[in-house]
Write an enzyme that holds these catalytic residues in place. Structure first.
Site, PDB file in Angstrom:
ATOM      1  N   ARG A 167       4.193  -1.089  -4.158  1.00 18.68           N
ATOM      2  CA  ARG A 167       3.213  -0.545  -3.215  1.00 18.68           C
ATOM      3  C   ARG A 167       3.029  -1.399  -1.957  1.00 18.68           C
ATOM      4  O   ARG A 167       1.922  -1.514  -1.424  1.00 18.68           O
ATOM      5  CB  ARG A 167       1.838  -0.378  -3.892  1.00 18.68           C
ATOM      6  CG  ARG A 167       1.827   0.583  -5.044  1.00 18.68           C
ATOM      7  CD  ARG A 167       1.906   2.037  -4.622  1.00 18.68           C
ATOM      8  NE  ARG A 167       1.598   2.917  -5.733  1.00 18.68           N
ATOM      9  CZ  ARG A 167       2.523   3.497  -6.513  1.00 18.68           C
ATOM     10  NH1 ARG A 167       3.819   3.308  -6.294  1.00 18.68           N
ATOM     11  NH2 ARG A 167       2.156   4.285  -7.521  1.00 18.68           N
ATOM     12  N   SER A 216      -4.641   6.325  -7.091  1.00 14.86           N
ATOM     13  CA  SER A 216      -5.004   5.228  -7.999  1.00 14.86           C
ATOM     14  C   SER A 216      -5.798   4.177  -7.243  1.00 14.86           C
ATOM     15  O   SER A 216      -5.392   3.740  -6.162  1.00 14.86           O
ATOM     16  CB  SER A 216      -3.751   4.575  -8.579  1.00 14.86           C
ATOM     17  OG  SER A 216      -3.058   5.518  -9.351  1.00 14.86           O
ATOM     18  N   GLU A 298      -5.523  -1.098  -5.178  1.00 17.40           N
ATOM     19  CA  GLU A 298      -4.331  -0.444  -4.621  1.00 17.40           C
ATOM     20  C   GLU A 298      -4.715   0.290  -3.320  1.00 17.40           C
ATOM     21  O   GLU A 298      -3.941   0.350  -2.374  1.00 17.40           O
ATOM     22  CB  GLU A 298      -3.744   0.548  -5.635  1.00 17.40           C
ATOM     23  CG  GLU A 298      -2.465   1.188  -5.138  1.00 17.40           C
ATOM     24  CD  GLU A 298      -1.654   1.826  -6.245  1.00 17.40           C
ATOM     25  OE1 GLU A 298      -1.537   1.221  -7.335  1.00 17.40           O
ATOM     26  OE2 GLU A 298      -1.139   2.925  -6.020  1.00 17.40           O
TER      27      GLU A 298
HETATM   28  C1  LIG Z   1      -4.519  12.496  -5.045  1.00 20.25           C
HETATM   29  C2  LIG Z   1      -3.661  11.324  -4.635  1.00 20.25           C
HETATM   30  C3  LIG Z   1      -2.555  10.973  -5.388  1.00 20.25           C
HETATM   31  C4  LIG Z   1      -1.740   9.889  -5.005  1.00 20.25           C
HETATM   32  N1  LIG Z   1      -0.648   9.592  -5.763  1.00 20.25           N
HETATM   33  C5  LIG Z   1       0.185   8.604  -5.380  1.00 20.25           C
HETATM   34  C6  LIG Z   1       1.375   8.309  -6.124  1.00 20.25           C
HETATM   35  O1  LIG Z   1       1.709   8.949  -7.098  1.00 20.25           O
HETATM   36  N2  LIG Z   1       2.151   7.307  -5.692  1.00 20.25           N
HETATM   37  C7  LIG Z   1       1.856   6.577  -4.588  1.00 20.25           C
HETATM   38  O2  LIG Z   1       2.623   5.681  -4.239  1.00 20.25           O
HETATM   39  N3  LIG Z   1       0.731   6.809  -3.889  1.00 20.25           N
HETATM   40  C8  LIG Z   1      -0.107   7.808  -4.241  1.00 20.25           C
HETATM   41  N4  LIG Z   1      -1.249   8.057  -3.519  1.00 20.25           N
HETATM   42  C9  LIG Z   1      -1.627   7.157  -2.411  1.00 20.25           C
HETATM   43  C10 LIG Z   1      -1.100   7.578  -1.020  1.00 20.25           C
HETATM   44  O3  LIG Z   1      -0.854   8.969  -0.965  1.00 20.25           O
HETATM   45  C11 LIG Z   1       0.160   6.813  -0.642  1.00 20.25           C
HETATM   46  O4  LIG Z   1      -0.073   5.432  -0.575  1.00 20.25           O
HETATM   47  C12 LIG Z   1       0.714   7.285   0.717  1.00 20.25           C
HETATM   48  O5  LIG Z   1       1.997   6.728   0.894  1.00 20.25           O
HETATM   49  C13 LIG Z   1      -0.170   6.905   1.891  1.00 20.25           C
HETATM   50  O6  LIG Z   1       0.312   7.591   3.034  1.00 20.25           O
HETATM   51  P1  LIG Z   1      -0.654   7.939   4.245  1.00 20.25           P
HETATM   52  O7  LIG Z   1       0.156   8.633   5.290  1.00 20.25           O
HETATM   53  O8  LIG Z   1      -1.843   8.664   3.771  1.00 20.25           O
HETATM   54  O9  LIG Z   1      -1.043   6.484   4.740  1.00 20.25           O
HETATM   55  P2  LIG Z   1      -2.506   5.900   5.097  1.00 20.25           P
HETATM   56  O10 LIG Z   1      -3.360   5.981   3.888  1.00 20.25           O
HETATM   57  O11 LIG Z   1      -3.015   6.525   6.344  1.00 20.25           O
HETATM   58  O12 LIG Z   1      -2.145   4.379   5.398  1.00 20.25           O
HETATM   59  C14 LIG Z   1      -1.687   3.553   4.355  1.00 20.25           C
HETATM   60  C15 LIG Z   1      -1.003   2.330   4.965  1.00 20.25           C
HETATM   61  O13 LIG Z   1       0.179   2.744   5.645  1.00 20.25           O
HETATM   62  C16 LIG Z   1       0.161   2.290   6.988  1.00 20.25           C
HETATM   63  N5  LIG Z   1       0.813   3.322   7.811  1.00 20.25           N
HETATM   64  C17 LIG Z   1       0.666   4.668   7.742  1.00 20.25           C
HETATM   65  N6  LIG Z   1       1.423   5.261   8.681  1.00 20.25           N
HETATM   66  C18 LIG Z   1       2.051   4.266   9.354  1.00 20.25           C
HETATM   67  C19 LIG Z   1       2.959   4.236  10.443  1.00 20.25           C
HETATM   68  N7  LIG Z   1       3.397   5.353  11.063  1.00 20.25           N
HETATM   69  N8  LIG Z   1       3.398   3.028  10.890  1.00 20.25           N
HETATM   70  C20 LIG Z   1       2.993   1.882  10.291  1.00 20.25           C
HETATM   71  N9  LIG Z   1       2.131   1.850   9.250  1.00 20.25           N
HETATM   72  C21 LIG Z   1       1.672   3.027   8.800  1.00 20.25           C
HETATM   73  C22 LIG Z   1      -1.311   2.122   7.342  1.00 20.25           C
HETATM   74  O14 LIG Z   1      -1.482   1.193   8.401  1.00 20.25           O
HETATM   75  C23 LIG Z   1      -1.851   1.615   6.031  1.00 20.25           C
HETATM   76  O15 LIG Z   1      -1.562   0.229   5.961  1.00 20.25           O
HETATM   77  C24 LIG Z   1      -2.065   9.128  -3.865  1.00 20.25           C
HETATM   78  C25 LIG Z   1      -3.193   9.495  -3.103  1.00 20.25           C
HETATM   79  C26 LIG Z   1      -3.979  10.570  -3.460  1.00 20.25           C
HETATM   80  C27 LIG Z   1      -5.161  10.958  -2.610  1.00 20.25           C
END
Ligand SMILES: Cc1cc2nc3c(=O)[nH]c(=O)nc-3n(C[C@H](O)[C@H](O)[C@H](O)COP(=O)(O)OP(=O)(O)OC[C@H]3O[C@@H](n4cnc5c(N)ncnc54)[C@H](O)[C@@H]3O)c2cc1C
Length: 308
Positions: A167, A216, A298
């Site tokens: 992660r 999570s 996380e």
């Molecule tokens: C219901 C649910 C289930 C989930 N299940 C999983 C799972 O099974 N596995 C898993 O790994 N995660 C899971 N997640 C967590 C989440 O979806 C992941 O971590 C996802 O990759 C986050 O992406 P995001 O675009 O929402 O990033 P954000 O939450 O907006 O940001 C997360 C991080 O990424 C960085 N970031 C985002 N975009 C960029 C960019 N363009 N450039 C540089 N940095 C950037 C941000 O600065 C921050 O540090 C889940 C979340 C939910 C709500």
């Protein structure tokens, strides 16, 4: 009064972030910048004073933004950064493309990126967080990531540069991911779509997918790696130690540890970021008292608490 470059895209001062996160909490960013395209982002970054912080945000599915907001320019990519193309087994996606869209489009073309289907984030967040599930991780399939540096240069990064871990990955400070290239195994489109449907159903059965959460809350306590190798054991589950500490269903203000999956922190309606983070800290304390285990967050927590 801070003076910022004038971009072609949208720049909004003092923009609340609550509607941009899955948990629906978060105070204002000093500025929210939605660049029109890569050139616009490059110029903005180059002209932005070096002492102004930049926070790239995806779709906020792994974030608690604190109630006092973020002293930074939040950069959120949208149209202009969400194209998806497939050539042979190679899939290239803009950082704003949703993981689910990328998985579906890849499957249409017979490429297996099915693990991305149930992760509700964007490609930028997937690369940064090394998102994964069902034994597959972004690190397994990523071949190249392209960023715009804080100085405004477009640079390609290799998987080695990103130094993927559980992660987590490394990006140069202030860099914004703009696209990523993946290589997935071949598969039969119909079979890949059927697998994704089954995974969605499995999620709905075991997780509060209809609630406001950020996935999570805590890492599972032991033995992870970002590779998904067969010898990567993770016997001890966070939900189990939370249950053992009696914290399933626990509440603080509008925050609750889900009854359905005790490692999911949910906003039941009117939670503040302080409620959510406070409940998480309470869980960590109780788990430590009952099992001696220190849970690690996380969910990323960013920004300032509210001051009275
Ligand atoms: C219901 C649910 C289930 C989930 N299940 C999983 C799972 O099974 N596995 C898993 O790994 N995660 C899971 N997640 C967590 C989440 O979806 C992941 O971590 C996802 O990759 C986050 O992406 P995001 O675009 O929402 O990033 P954000 O939450 O907006 O940001 C997360 C991080 O990424 C960085 N970031 C985002 N975009 C960029 C960019 N363009 N450039 C540089 N940095 C950037 C941000 O600065 C921050 O540090 C889940 C979340 C939910 C709500």
């Amino acid at each position: 009064m801070t003076t910022l470059p004038t971009p072609r895209g949208k720049l909004t001062e003092s923009r609340n972030l609550n509607d941009l996160t899955w948990l629906r909490v978060g105070g204002p960013a000093d500025f929210l910048f939605q660049p029109a395209d890569i050139a616009d982002l490059q110029t903005f970054m180059r002209d932005l004073l070096a002492d102004i912080s930049v926070f790239p945000m995806g779709v906020g599915s792994n974030l608690i933004v604190r109630d006092g907001g973020l002293r930074a320019v939040v950069i959120r990519l949208g149209r202009g950064f969400n194209a998806i193309s497939v050539e042979g087994n190679t899939v290239t996606a803009g950082a704003a493309a949703l993981d689910a869209h990328v998985a579906r489009k890849a499957a249409d073309e017979g490429v297996d990126l099915t693990f991305l289907r149930t992760i509700p984030g964007s490609i930028g967040g997937a690369v940064r967080m090394n998102a994964g599930c069902y034994g597959s991780y972004t690190a397994d399939v990523l071949r190249k990531a392209t960023i715009v540096t804080r100085q405004g240069d477009v640079v390609d990064l290799t998987p080695e540069d990103l130094n993927f871990r559980y992660r987590q990955s490394d990006l140069p400070a202030g860099a914004v991911l703009i696209s990523a290239t993946f290589e997935g195994p071949s598969g039969d489109p119909e079979e890949l779509h059927a697998r994704m449907s089954a995974q969605l159903q499995k999620r709905d059965e075991s997780q509060p997918t209809k609630d406001r959460s950020a996935g999570s809350t805590f890492r599972n306590p032991a033995g992870f790696s970002s590779t998904g190798r067969a010898d990567d054991v993770h016997d001890l589950k966070a939900w189990k130690v939370i249950d053992d500490a009696g914290m399933r269903g626990a509440t603080l203000g509008g925050a609750q540890m889900s009854e359905k999956h005790s490692n999911f922190l949910i906003n039941t309606g009117d939670a503040s970021a302080a409620d959510l983070e406070g409940l998480g800290e309470e869980v960590r304390k109780k788990v430590y008292e009952t099992s001696g285990i220190t849970l690690e967050w996380e969910i990323m927590r960013v920004g300032d608490p509210l001051t009275e």
